[in-house]
Design a protein around this motif. Structure first.
Motif, mmCIF file in Angstrom:
data_model
loop_
_atom_site.group_PDB
_atom_site.id
_atom_site.type_symbol
_atom_site.label_atom_id
_atom_site.label_comp_id
_atom_site.label_asym_id
_atom_site.label_seq_id
_atom_site.Cartn_x
_atom_site.Cartn_y
_atom_site.Cartn_z
ATOM 1 N N UNK A 340 -5.951 57.545 -4.345
ATOM 2 C CA UNK A 340 -4.484 57.663 -4.409
ATOM 3 C C UNK A 340 -3.892 58.293 -3.154
ATOM 4 N N UNK A 341 -4.740 58.706 -2.209
ATOM 5 C CA UNK A 341 -4.242 59.226 -0.933
ATOM 6 C C UNK A 341 -4.311 58.090 0.085
ATOM 7 N N UNK A 342 -3.156 57.584 0.457
ATOM 8 C CA UNK A 342 -3.094 56.380 1.286
ATOM 9 C C UNK A 342 -2.798 56.674 2.745
ATOM 10 N N UNK A 343 -1.987 57.682 3.009
ATOM 11 C CA UNK A 343 -1.552 57.963 4.379
ATOM 12 C C UNK A 343 -2.050 59.348 4.790
ATOM 13 N N UNK A 344 -2.989 59.365 5.725
ATOM 14 C CA UNK A 344 -3.580 60.626 6.148
ATOM 15 C C UNK A 344 -4.046 60.523 7.591
ATOM 16 N N UNK A 357 -10.663 65.803 18.813
ATOM 17 C CA UNK A 357 -10.494 64.399 18.466
ATOM 18 C C UNK A 357 -9.428 64.267 17.385
ATOM 19 N N UNK A 358 -8.555 63.277 17.541
ATOM 20 C CA UNK A 358 -7.606 62.915 16.492
ATOM 21 C C UNK A 358 -7.831 61.448 16.166
ATOM 22 N N UNK A 359 -8.175 61.161 14.920
ATOM 23 C CA UNK A 359 -8.482 59.781 14.554
ATOM 24 C C UNK A 359 -7.194 59.001 14.322
ATOM 25 N N UNK A 360 -7.332 57.707 14.234
ATOM 26 C CA UNK A 360 -6.208 56.875 13.819
ATOM 27 C C UNK A 360 -5.887 57.184 12.359
ATOM 28 N N UNK A 361 -4.666 56.902 11.973
ATOM 29 C CA UNK A 361 -4.289 57.141 10.585
ATOM 30 C C UNK A 361 -5.118 56.283 9.640
ATOM 31 N N UNK A 362 -5.460 56.882 8.491
ATOM 32 C CA UNK A 362 -6.111 56.178 7.382
ATOM 33 C C UNK A 362 -7.458 55.577 7.774
ATOM 34 N N UNK A 363 -8.186 56.289 8.639
ATOM 35 C CA UNK A 363 -9.507 55.820 9.072
ATOM 36 C C UNK A 363 -10.589 56.599 8.347
ATOM 37 N N UNK A 364 -11.474 55.878 7.645
ATOM 38 C CA UNK A 364 -12.541 56.524 6.893
ATOM 39 C C UNK A 364 -13.841 56.625 7.672
ATOM 40 N N UNK A 373 -23.673 68.317 20.197
ATOM 41 C CA UNK A 373 -24.189 68.945 18.976
ATOM 42 C C UNK A 373 -23.568 70.327 18.775
ATOM 43 N N UNK A 374 -23.243 70.647 17.525
ATOM 44 C CA UNK A 374 -22.643 71.944 17.235
ATOM 45 C C UNK A 374 -21.839 71.904 15.956
ATOM 46 N N UNK A 375 -21.067 72.943 15.739
ATOM 47 C CA UNK A 375 -20.265 73.086 14.527
ATOM 48 C C UNK A 375 -18.796 72.859 14.867
ATOM 49 N N UNK A 376 -18.114 72.051 14.064
ATOM 50 C CA UNK A 376 -16.713 71.722 14.276
ATOM 51 C C UNK A 376 -15.959 71.867 12.950
ATOM 52 N N UNK A 377 -14.645 71.814 13.036
ATOM 53 C CA UNK A 377 -13.795 71.823 11.848
ATOM 54 C C UNK A 377 -13.028 70.516 11.778
ATOM 55 N N UNK A 378 -13.092 69.855 10.617
ATOM 56 C CA UNK A 378 -12.348 68.624 10.403
ATOM 57 C C UNK A 378 -11.188 68.886 9.458
ATOM 58 N N UNK A 379 -9.963 68.579 9.878
ATOM 59 C CA UNK A 379 -8.773 68.829 9.076
ATOM 60 C C UNK A 379 -8.141 67.505 8.674
ATOM 61 N N UNK A 380 -7.996 67.304 7.374
ATOM 62 C CA UNK A 380 -7.352 66.113 6.841
ATOM 63 C C UNK A 380 -5.929 66.496 6.450
ATOM 64 N N UNK A 381 -4.944 65.740 6.938
ATOM 65 C CA UNK A 381 -3.539 66.057 6.687
ATOM 66 C C UNK A 381 -2.852 64.890 5.991
ATOM 67 N N UNK A 382 -2.033 65.238 4.998
ATOM 68 C CA UNK A 382 -1.132 64.270 4.382
ATOM 69 C C UNK A 382 0.196 64.980 4.180
ATOM 70 N N UNK A 383 1.177 64.580 4.945
ATOM 71 C CA UNK A 383 2.450 65.297 4.945
ATOM 72 C C UNK A 383 2.240 66.726 5.405
#
Length: 394
Positions: A340-344, A357-364, A373-383
């Motif tokens: 149900x989450x379509x735009x992110x 890195x910033x991915x394209x919208x709605x890319x899985x 190699x290393x530790x990163x943080x991934x942030x998913x945003x919707x609105x």
């Protein structure tokens, strides 16, 4: 945290929620307000202040940094108490910020942790606890609570609990009658390890002398664990309460408990060294401990159970179920996200907060072949809703 010397601990296979403690949606909504951006910013700024040995300029700088943070959150000088103390050749200050209760203004829930460090910046020990206390103070500032809350930042912990000992002897016992304390909840070294999953949290159980307060403390630590299960994604375990700032309160007959990291814990190789830095800890774990802490302080202080503003928490709830896989990953990172989450959008940052890195919208499926190699943080945003997960790149 002063190095713990007792290596035996209690293992509890499971925790059953007591009948008196049930899920409260308003508490969850507020727990979900713990901000990964704020946590990261606090940790980065805390680290940049350097080694905060008690009595040094850096220690004073950290004290003033805390005052500035509380002012920015809307607290005023009328809410502050600067407790100056001298002990064992050291002089420093504890910062106490009080939020008044509506029904029992003279009975206090204390949430505390130390801000001094030794041999390094102490980003885990105890920038992690410091950051969570700031988030609790921010989120609960305008939330009515039956009991008053004292947010306390102690110095001198690493030299032998000096700041907390003087606070108890001079302030808690300095009134007639002495200060009426409902419970003391301490946050110390809750940053986890960058290379671990960090899915479990220790809850500190009072087993010390005097034993007259141990039965009440056993109830408090059970309620603390219940809040972790109710309001955070973390599992629970128990260890003996010792060697941190609740000890002087315990010795004074108060009810105490607290949080401590599970991974790392007794064997964290970075604590008390120059490498106690953000790069070696897990800020997402700090966020999750923060959710438990916001839930538990609301419970102990009897916060309002109604949400004052209408909020749609369904998106936030769905975002919590987002997962990156495989993790650790190499070349390609996949995203599992509710239908149900379509735009992110997805943003990847390093542990210093720099956008990688910033991915394209709605890319899985995300190409990470260029990441080291290393530790990163991934942030998913919707609105305006966001959730951050830790990513390990092989």
């Amino acid at each position: 945290m002063i190095k713990r010397t007792i290596f035996s601990f209690i293992l509890i296979a499971s925790v059953q929620l007591s009948k008196a403690q049930t899920f409260i949606q308003a508490y969850q909504d507020r727990a979900n307000q713990v901000s990964q951006t704020n946590i990261n910013t606090y940790l980065q700024e805390f680290e940049a202040l350097g080694v905060k040995r008690t009595g040094t300029t850096q220690n004073t700088d950290a004290f003033n940094w805390l005052k500035t943070k509380y002012t920015s959150l809307g607290y005023t000088t009328a809410d502050f108490f600067e407790h100056s103390w001298t002990a064992s050749g050291y002089s420093s200050k504890n910062l106490i910020v009080t939020k008044a209760g509506t029904l029992y203004p003279n009975k206090f829930v204390i949430v505390c942790g130390h801000f001094d460090s030794i041999n390094g910046p102490g980003t885990n020990d105890n920038g992690s606890g410091t950051s969570i206390i700031l988030e609790i103070a921010r989120i609960l500032k305008d939330v009515p609570t039956d009991y008053s809350i004292k947010f306390i930042h102690f110095s001198g912990e690493e030299q032998g609990l000096l700041g907390s000992s003087r606070y108890v002897s001079q302030i808690v016992n300095g009134t007639n009658p002495k200060m009426d304390i409902k419970v003391v909840v301490n946050l110390d070294q809750v940053g986890g390890l960058a290379t671990k999953a960090n899915t479990k949290l220790y809850h500190d159980r009072d087993q010390s002398t005097p034993t007259s307060n141990n039965a009440a403390a056993a109830i408090a630590v059970q309620e603390l664990a219940n809040c972790t299960l109710l309001y955070s994604p973390l599992a629970v375990d128990f260890d003996p309460a010792e060697s941190t700032d609740y000890v002087p309160f315990q010795q004074n007959g108060e009810i105490i408990t607290g949080y401590w990291e599970y991974e790392g814990g007794y064997n964290n190789p970075y604590v008390h060294t120059a490498n106690d830095k953000l790069v070696n800890m897990d800020p997402v774990y700090v966020l999750n401990v923060g959710k438990s802490a916001v839930g538990s302080i609301q419970h102990f202080a009897a916060a309002s159970t109604t949400t004052l503003a209408l909020e749609d928490s369904s998106i936030s709830t769905n975002l919590e179920s987002v997962e990156f896989y495989p993790n650790p990953a190499k070349n390609v990172l996949n995203l599992k996200i509710p239908d149900n989450i379509k735009d992110f959008t997805v943003e990847i940052t390093d542990m210093n907060g720099s956008r990688i890195l910033v991915s394209k919208e709605n890319t899985n499926h995300i190409d990470i072949s260029n990441l080291k190699p290393g530790v990163y943080l991934g942030t998913i945003s919707i609105g305006n809703d966001k959730v951050t997960k830790k990513i390990i790149v092989e």
